[in-house]
Scaffold this motif. Structure first.
Motif, PDB file in Angstrom:
ATOM      1  N   PRO A 154       3.278   8.249 -11.998  1.00 59.07           N
ATOM      2  CA  PRO A 154       2.666   9.198 -11.059  1.00 59.07           C
ATOM      3  C   PRO A 154       1.759  10.197 -11.774  1.00 59.07           C
ATOM      4  O   PRO A 154       1.823  10.361 -12.995  1.00 59.07           O
ATOM      5  CB  PRO A 154       3.879   9.902 -10.451  1.00 59.07           C
ATOM      6  CG  PRO A 154       4.889   9.873 -11.556  1.00 59.07           C
ATOM      7  CD  PRO A 154       4.693   8.550 -12.253  1.00 59.07           C
ATOM      8  N   ASP A 155       0.939  10.883 -10.974  1.00 49.01           N
ATOM      9  CA  ASP A 155       0.062  11.928 -11.515  1.00 49.01           C
ATOM     10  C   ASP A 155       0.737  13.299 -11.459  1.00 49.01           C
ATOM     11  O   ASP A 155       0.330  14.226 -12.161  1.00 49.01           O
ATOM     12  CB  ASP A 155      -1.239  11.977 -10.707  1.00 49.01           C
ATOM     13  CG  ASP A 155      -1.927  10.618 -10.680  1.00 49.01           C
ATOM     14  OD1 ASP A 155      -2.366  10.169 -11.746  1.00 49.01           O
ATOM     15  OD2 ASP A 155      -1.989  10.009  -9.590  1.00 49.01           O
ATOM     16  N   LEU A 178       6.412   3.828 -12.284  1.00 48.81           N
ATOM     17  CA  LEU A 178       5.469   4.172 -11.210  1.00 48.81           C
ATOM     18  C   LEU A 178       4.248   4.937 -11.709  1.00 48.81           C
ATOM     19  O   LEU A 178       3.218   4.969 -11.028  1.00 48.81           O
ATOM     20  CB  LEU A 178       6.189   4.994 -10.137  1.00 48.81           C
ATOM     21  CG  LEU A 178       7.422   4.317  -9.504  1.00 48.81           C
ATOM     22  CD1 LEU A 178       8.136   5.274  -8.558  1.00 48.81           C
ATOM     23  CD2 LEU A 178       7.015   3.049  -8.771  1.00 48.81           C
ATOM     24  N   GLY A 183       6.531   8.596   2.786  1.00 49.69           N
ATOM     25  CA  GLY A 183       6.531   8.081   1.425  1.00 49.69           C
ATOM     26  C   GLY A 183       7.338   6.811   1.289  1.00 49.69           C
ATOM     27  O   GLY A 183       7.950   6.328   2.239  1.00 49.69           O
ATOM     28  N   LYS A 204      -0.802   9.917  -7.003  1.00 48.63           N
ATOM     29  CA  LYS A 204       0.588   9.521  -6.801  1.00 48.63           C
ATOM     30  C   LYS A 204       1.508  10.679  -7.184  1.00 48.63           C
ATOM     31  O   LYS A 204       1.376  11.251  -8.271  1.00 48.63           O
ATOM     32  CB  LYS A 204       0.919   8.278  -7.625  1.00 48.63           C
ATOM     33  CG  LYS A 204       0.164   7.033  -7.181  1.00 48.63           C
ATOM     34  CD  LYS A 204       0.780   5.762  -7.729  1.00 48.63           C
ATOM     35  CE  LYS A 204       0.630   5.652  -9.233  1.00 48.63           C
ATOM     36  NZ  LYS A 204       1.102   4.333  -9.730  1.00 48.63           N
ATOM     37  N   GLU A 240      -0.111   9.462  -2.327  1.00 52.30           N
ATOM     38  CA  GLU A 240       0.940   8.469  -2.129  1.00 52.30           C
ATOM     39  C   GLU A 240       2.237   9.087  -2.643  1.00 52.30           C
ATOM     40  O   GLU A 240       2.368   9.376  -3.835  1.00 52.30           O
ATOM     41  CB  GLU A 240       0.617   7.185  -2.896  1.00 52.30           C
ATOM     42  CG  GLU A 240       1.627   6.076  -2.669  1.00 52.30           C
ATOM     43  CD  GLU A 240       1.297   4.812  -3.450  1.00 52.30           C
ATOM     44  OE1 GLU A 240       2.030   3.818  -3.305  1.00 52.30           O
ATOM     45  OE2 GLU A 240       0.315   4.836  -4.230  1.00 52.30           O
ATOM     46  N   TYR A 241       3.166   9.328  -1.738  1.00 50.71           N
ATOM     47  CA  TYR A 241       4.434   9.955  -2.116  1.00 50.71           C
ATOM     48  C   TYR A 241       5.443   8.879  -2.509  1.00 50.71           C
ATOM     49  O   TYR A 241       5.710   7.940  -1.751  1.00 50.71           O
ATOM     50  CB  TYR A 241       4.987  10.792  -0.961  1.00 50.71           C
ATOM     51  CG  TYR A 241       4.106  11.955  -0.576  1.00 50.71           C
ATOM     52  CD1 TYR A 241       4.029  13.086  -1.378  1.00 50.71           C
ATOM     53  CD2 TYR A 241       3.342  11.915   0.589  1.00 50.71           C
ATOM     54  CE1 TYR A 241       3.211  14.155  -1.031  1.00 50.71           C
ATOM     55  CE2 TYR A 241       2.526  12.977   0.946  1.00 50.71           C
ATOM     56  CZ  TYR A 241       2.462  14.091   0.132  1.00 50.71           C
ATOM     57  OH  TYR A 241       1.654  15.138   0.478  1.00 50.71           O
ATOM     58  N   LEU A 242       6.014   9.045  -3.705  1.00 53.94           N
ATOM     59  CA  LEU A 242       6.998   8.109  -4.240  1.00 53.94           C
ATOM     60  C   LEU A 242       8.300   8.876  -4.442  1.00 53.94           C
ATOM     61  O   LEU A 242       8.333   9.852  -5.192  1.00 53.94           O
ATOM     62  CB  LEU A 242       6.515   7.525  -5.567  1.00 53.94           C
ATOM     63  CG  LEU A 242       5.043   7.069  -5.609  1.00 53.94           C
ATOM     64  CD1 LEU A 242       4.629   6.725  -7.029  1.00 53.94           C
ATOM     65  CD2 LEU A 242       4.831   5.888  -4.680  1.00 53.94           C
TER      66      LEU A 242
END
Length: 457
Positions: A32-33, A30, A138, A2, A111-113
């Motif tokens: 994310p990584d 969220l 995204g 992410k 997965e683009y947030l």
């Protein structure tokens, strides 16, 4: 993996009152990584910069990640814009940056947030445009101000898929109007599989994908494939989308007749003189119209000569001459006339016209009296047009030459084919004559109905 992306605003990482800014809230919700931060660059020419905010946000998130026991990578990419309220300037800069990021991360399942709440309103608009145009595929997230939502409810997804759906629906309608069936089917499939989140629209798009694929086969004169495809659609619309049934029923009726005709036509083009091939000629005529509409003028001209030749052959068969095998002609006296114009027991287009004139001069005279009118051109008899179109065909890449075919010449071919078909269909009282003006595989029949179904989905 992410990946969170965000512009950096003056309230990142913390607002003046100490509440956590949008980027921090998005990170916590969220998880994310990887985080990409886009501050405006600090320079003498820029009116605003947030590079220091970006560095502070990075340190703040790294601290949070450590507390959470989570590993996160953070990249800061300053953007070179003089005016952070200039949409055009921002989007031109970001388009290149985002494409590079997507390219660098394409090997991963990503997965683009996208957090849209930091930065100027114009920056927020740019995120929507970048996602809508699918430069980045995204999800958009809005971070609500803390006074309006509990901490766990501050981050909300912004769904703009319906905007893309409306755009795709308009594209499909335009493609169908231009007879671009293959591309329309691809867009319908894409709508069903990748875009729409509405169950009913997904099912409709799947059904219409098969229907338009059937149209594509029909346009290629692949009647068997088209018939089978529309039969599949017929089976599915009995359960749903019943409004499509009258369209498909009419089209299956015609395709069924075309299949029956071709079942009795041999590989060398032989068929009984009792066979009404008018429907094939009408279908070729409408195919010719589609080529004309899409600007494929050489193909339109080529279709004309196929219609004219087969029309003449049909007339000869009706009076007892078999143009494909003169030895099988039923009229011996006419056969003798035809043999004088053939060296191999068959007739060409040119020799067929000569034979018909010698056998039935009155018929040819009636045909020559057909007047063809094209806007902006002088009225001409069919015979004069035939001579002009013959020379045009031989000099163009529709046959033996290299010259292109002009739009007005293609229109002349279309009008000539229309008048020629009206004459022979009426003369021989073919059942298919009604289809010349009203054809189920014409956009005037199915276009408005499909557009209505698409618009109301």
């Amino acid at each position: 993996m992410k990946i969170l992306l965000s512009f950096v605003g003056n309230r990142d990482p913390l607002a003046n009152d100490g509440t956590e800014g949008a980027i921090v809230a998005a990170f916590k919700a969220l998880q994310p990584d990887w985080v990409y931060l886009f501050p405006t660059v600090k320079s003498p020419t820029s009116k605003s910069d947030t590079e220091e905010n970006a560095e502070e946000t990075k340190e703040y998130i790294l601290g949070l990640a450590k507390e959470m026991g989570k590993e996160v990578h953070i990249s800061i990419i300053p953007i070179q814009v003089m005016n952070p309220t200039d949409v055009q300037e921002i989007i031109e800069e970001m388009r290149q940056i985002i494409r590079k990021i997507v390219q660098e991360t394409s090997r991963e399942h990503v997965e683009y947030l996208v957090s849209i709440s930091s930065g100027t309103p114009q920056m927020q608009m740019c995120w929507a445009l970048l996602v809508f145009s699918r430069i980045i595929q995204g999800k958009l997230y809005q971070v609500v101000a803390p006074q309006f939502a509990e901490e766990k409810e501050r981050v909300k997804e912004v769904n703009i898929a319906y905007l893309e759906e409306e755009n795709i629906l308009r594209q499909i309608q335009d493609l169908l109007n231009k007879y671009q069936f293959s591309t329309a089917a691809d867009r319908l499939s894409y709508l069903a599989k990748e875009v729409t989140q509405y169950g009913s629209r997904q099912k409709l798009a799947e059904t219409l994908t098969h229907l338009v694929q059937g149209y594509m086969y029909w346009d290629m004169l692949r009647y068997e494939d088209a018939y089978n495809k529309l039969k599949e659609v017929k089976a599915s619309i009995k359960r749903e989308f019943i409004e499509l049934e009258p369209i498909v029923d009419e089209q299956l009726k015609v395709l069924g007749s075309l299949r029956e005709i071709y079942e009795v036509v041999t590989e060398d083009g032989q068929y009984s003189s009792k066979l009404d091939i008018g429907l094939i000629l009408v279908d070729l005529y409408h195919n010719m119209l589609r080529r004309y509409v899409e600007g494929n003028y050489a193909d339109a001209l080529a279709r004309f000569w196929r219609i004219y030749e087969e029309g003449l052959f049909y007339v000869l068969r009706r009076i007892g001459v078999n143009p494909k095998n003169l030895n099988k002609s039923s009229k011996e006296d006419y056969k003798a006339v035809a043999m004088k114009h053939s060296s191999n027991g068959q007739l060409t287009l040119s020799s067929a016209a000569k034979v018909l004139k010698e056998i039935n001069l009155q018929y040819v005279r009636e045909m020559d009296q057909i007047v063809v009118e094209v806007a902006g051109k002088k009225k001409q008899s069919l015979s004069n047009n035939l001579e002009y179109l013959r020379k045009l065909r031989n000099s163009s890449y529709a046959a033996h030459g290299l010259l292109p075919v002009k739009a007005d010449d293609a229109e002349l071919a279309v009008k000539s084919a229309e008048h020629f078909l009206h004459f022979i269909l009426q003369k021989h009282n073919m059942q298919s004559k009604s289809y010349l003006d009203f054809y189920p595989f014409d956009r005037s029949f199915y276009g408005s109905k499909l557009n209505k179904v698409l618009s109301s989905s």
